[in-house]
Design a protein around this motif. Structure first.
Motif, PDB file in Angstrom:
ATOM      1  N   MET A  93       3.263  19.022  18.763  1.00 43.89           N
ATOM      2  CA  MET A  93       2.015  18.338  19.092  1.00 43.89           C
ATOM      3  C   MET A  93       1.158  18.206  17.829  1.00 43.89           C
ATOM      4  N   ALA A  94       0.326  17.187  17.795  1.00 39.17           N
ATOM      5  CA  ALA A  94      -0.469  16.914  16.597  1.00 39.17           C
ATOM      6  C   ALA A  94      -1.508  18.009  16.386  1.00 39.17           C
ATOM      7  N   ALA A  95      -1.746  18.369  15.133  1.00 36.43           N
ATOM      8  CA  ALA A  95      -2.816  19.322  14.795  1.00 36.43           C
ATOM      9  C   ALA A  95      -3.641  18.703  13.664  1.00 36.43           C
ATOM     10  N   PRO A  96      -4.975  18.786  13.778  1.00 29.24           N
ATOM     11  CA  PRO A  96      -5.837  18.110  12.799  1.00 29.24           C
ATOM     12  C   PRO A  96      -6.039  18.957  11.543  1.00 29.24           C
ATOM     13  N   VAL A  97      -4.951  19.311  10.887  1.00 26.45           N
ATOM     14  CA  VAL A  97      -5.053  20.215   9.729  1.00 26.45           C
ATOM     15  C   VAL A  97      -4.935  19.416   8.429  1.00 26.45           C
ATOM     16  N   ALA A  98      -5.453  19.995   7.341  1.00 30.10           N
ATOM     17  CA  ALA A  98      -5.320  19.340   6.034  1.00 30.10           C
ATOM     18  C   ALA A  98      -3.831  19.234   5.700  1.00 30.10           C
ATOM     19  N   ARG A  99      -3.439  18.069   5.189  1.00 23.32           N
ATOM     20  CA  ARG A  99      -2.022  17.854   4.852  1.00 23.32           C
ATOM     21  C   ARG A  99      -1.736  18.350   3.441  1.00 23.32           C
ATOM     22  N   LEU A 100      -0.557  18.844   3.192  1.00 18.44           N
ATOM     23  CA  LEU A 100      -0.220  19.274   1.829  1.00 18.44           C
ATOM     24  C   LEU A 100      -0.083  18.038   0.941  1.00 18.44           C
ATOM     25  N   ASP A 101      -0.735  18.083  -0.211  1.00 17.65           N
ATOM     26  CA  ASP A 101      -0.593  17.006  -1.192  1.00 17.65           C
ATOM     27  C   ASP A 101       0.160  17.635  -2.368  1.00 17.65           C
TER      28      ASP A 101
END
Ligand code: NDP
Length: 390
Positions: A279-287
């Protein structure tokens, strides 16, 4: 299909992240069955109203009137006292988030396990103090245990469960906590505020102190041993200050599989809530282009004896982990009340472990819930005695 969910420890840090994810999901995806707290009647009542909960349980009777007043005129049922938490955990649901702090979570979590459905396990202390008993109950009930601790969740995601002989070792990563580079002298003088300021994770008070002493990693070592049926030698700990690799599994062919992500508990919680789907989680994505380095260090068990104590407790088997956990809970509580110093925490734990080990050699394993609760209580009393003697 709507997933019926209970959150034990709904007012805490893991509770917050869980309710945040549930609140963001489309209508009809989740229905809240029960929510629990210890003292925080206001937050529990607000959550119950916001999420239309069927039942709430508050452990501490001193706050019962407040809770009743806040929920008067609603259809939310109310239970008070520790037994009400077990009642909440026993109400039929599809998924329980076990996020009470400490051994207080043991009985409600076991009641959730007994339903034989999905249990997201954040409350590591209940597995530490009753590992064999807990895992036997999981097997008997046919429950699916979904680890929420980020390290164990990472291992769960990359472990080839059908081929255990292919696994060489589990590698738990540790941020190193706020005092990773502190000198032994500095560790003698750190304050409550310093210890609560974790560099990468935002967590409840008790686990933040455990992270600062590295006891958290020790508890996780024991948790991993029970969850993944590994001995102490099959689990290593490595300090990784960036908290990007959340843990690893090394296989006999030399392959190492890891799970990565931002240090945000909503990722492992979403994994458990949605399992077997994502399920989607509104977390910062790794760049990845912006990550300047991933570094690793051996943990220093001289400066942080708690990790050594936990490994020894695991290796001693039997009563060791339960005694370690109980003494640590008492010592951390005292540090949070600023009645003892930071380095007194492992001192108290070690003294209690030595006392119990000398008396019984840790030979008798707690096999029933009564055994565990009796041992937990005795170890707490011994720890209180040690606090007075400091
Ligand atoms: P918090 O202290 O933030 O929250 C604890 C929750 O348990 C609250 O709902 C609290 O209620 C309730 N509670 C406290 N004491 C009792 C009691 N005696 N009886 C019943 N309920 C009680 O803890 P966290 O959310 O940080 O941690 C919860 C668990 O998850 C711990 O086992 C921790 O090790 C584990 N974990 C936490 C992580 C994190 O990021 N926070 C990461 C990985 C694991 P009230 O609010 O009323 O006090």
């Amino acid at each position: 299909m709507t997933r019926r969910v209970t959150v034990l420890g709904a007012t805490g840090s893991i509770g917050d992240s869980t309710m945040d994810l549930i609140g963001r999901a489309d209508e009809g995806v989740f229905q809240i069955v029960a929510l629990t707290a210890n003292t925080n009647a206001q937050k529990l009542a607000d959550l119950a109203i916001q999420f239309n909960a069927e039942f709430v349980a508050l452990a501490d009777p001193d706050h019962a009137d407040d809770l009743r007043a806040r929920l008067s005129g609603t259809s939310v049922e109310i239970g008070i006292g520790p037994e009400a938490l077990v009642e909440a955990a026993s109400l039929p649901c599809d998924f329980t988030m076990a996020a009470i702090i400490g051994a207080a979570g043991l009985e409600p979590t076991l009641a959730a396990v007994d339903q034989g459905n999905h249990v997201g396990l954040a409350n590591k202390e209940c597995l530490v103090c009753a590992g064999d008993l807990f895992m036997n109950r999981v097997a008997k009930a046919g429950a699916t245990l979904l680890p929420v601790d980020s390290e164990h969740n990472a291992i769960f995601q990359v472990l080839e469960k059908d081929a255990p002989k292919g696994v060489k070792r589990l590698i738990l990563t540790a941020s190193g906590g706020p005092f990773r580079e502190a000198s032994p002298g500095k560790l003698q003088t750190v304050t409550r505020k310093d210890a609560l300021a974790h560099p990468t994770w935002d967590m409840g008070a008790k686990i933040s102190i455990d992270s600062a002493t590295l006891m958290n990693k020790g508890l996780e070592l024991i948790e991993a041993a029970y969850l993944f049926d590994r001995s102490s030698e099959g689990i290593d700990v490595i300090v990784h200050p960036q908290s990007i690799i959340h843990s690893m599994v090394e296989y006999v062919d030399g392959s190492v599989l890891s799970q990565m992500g931002s240090p945000d508990m909503r990722t492992p919680i979403a994994y458990a809530l949605g399992w077997p789907d994502r399920m989607a989680a509104p977390v910062a994505r790794l760049d990845f282009a912006k990550i300047t380095g991933l570094t690793f260090f051996e943990p220093d068990t001289e400066r942080f004896p708690a990790l050594r104590l936990a490994r020894e407790a695991l290796e001693s088997g039997g009563q060791g982990p339960c005694v370690l956990n109980a003494a640590n809970e008492i010592a951390v509580e005292a540090f949070l009340k600023e009645t003892i110093k930071f380095m007194d925490i492992p001192k108290v734990v070690e003294a209690v472990i030595n006392e119990f080990s000398a008396a019984s050699g840790f030979s008798v394993s707690p096999t029933t819930l009564d055994d565990v609760l009796t041992l937990d209580k005795a170890a707490r009393q011994a720890a209180i005695g040690r606090l007075k003697a400091l």
